[in-house]
Write an enzyme that holds these catalytic residues in place. Structure first.
Site, mmCIF file in Angstrom:
data_model
loop_
_atom_site.group_PDB
_atom_site.id
_atom_site.type_symbol
_atom_site.label_atom_id
_atom_site.label_comp_id
_atom_site.label_asym_id
_atom_site.label_seq_id
_atom_site.Cartn_x
_atom_site.Cartn_y
_atom_site.Cartn_z
ATOM 1 N N PHE A 15 0.803 -1.222 0.000
ATOM 2 C CA PHE A 15 0.000 0.000 0.000
ATOM 3 C C PHE A 15 0.835 1.271 0.000
ATOM 4 C CE2 PHE A 15 -3.250 -3.010 1.113
ATOM 5 C CZ PHE A 15 -4.280 -2.574 0.311
ATOM 6 N N GLU A 16 2.017 1.212 0.544
ATOM 7 C CA GLU A 16 2.859 2.407 0.564
ATOM 8 C C GLU A 16 3.572 2.605 -0.773
ATOM 9 O OE1 GLU A 16 2.885 4.681 2.879
ATOM 10 O OE2 GLU A 16 1.724 3.556 4.339
#
Length: 170
Positions: A15-16
């Site tokens: 997600f990052e």
């Protein structure tokens, strides 16, 4: 007993991402995350010499001065491992019930995203500590907004964290 936090690292990385604030340079440079914080690598918030998180477009020179040559992917990996260890300690300190490593990883990813203070003070943590583990997925799904606006990325992340939580019985 040491926990296996590998699923937290995988989830956070997914997600990052690993954006680069200046793709014209060799190394990874700081970038402004959606919440307005200067970040480098996989979601590592840039901290100034006073220990404050660097925030806002106007503070780009400060963020870039802290990492003047950017960082390598290997250095980004080290920062992420250090951050995950710190957040793991914070989650461990905040919860007072036994949970599996898999469920712990879901909470570490969540805390990494919202901050350990918000995690510690959340209804989610209170319910977990009161012995209500079945409430955690719905509590995760309440955290999908930034600045009062629902973000698709946060909704996907919370859904993934809830799915990881639900992937084991305890």
């Amino acid at each position: 007993m040491a926990r296996d936090i590998s699923k937290a690292v995988e989830l956070i990385k997914s997600f990052e991402g690993i954006p680069d604030g200046d793709p014209s340079t060799v190394n990874l440079d700081a970038y402004l995350c959606p919440a307005g914080y200067w970040t480098i690598g996989w979601g590592h918030v840039v901290i100034d010499s006073n220990g404050n998180m660097v925030k806002g477009v106007s503070n780009k020179p400060i963020a870039r001065a802290i990492y003047p040559n950017g960082i390598t992917k290997a250095e980004a990996e080290i920062l992420l491992q250090d951050d995950v260890r710190k957040f793991s300690t914070g989650v461990e300190d905040a919860i007072h019930v036994q949970i599996s490593d898999t469920r712990f990883c879901a909470l570490v990813s969540f805390a990494f995203n919202i901050g350990i203070g918000a995690f510690r003070d959340s209804t989610l943590t209170k319910l977990l500590n009161q012995g209500e583990p079945n409430q955690i997925p719905s509590q995760l799904l309440r955290w999908t907004k930034s600045g009062g606006k629902e973000l698709a990325g946060l909704k996907r992340r919370r859904t993934a964290e809830a799915e990881l939580w639900n992937s084991v019985a305890s």
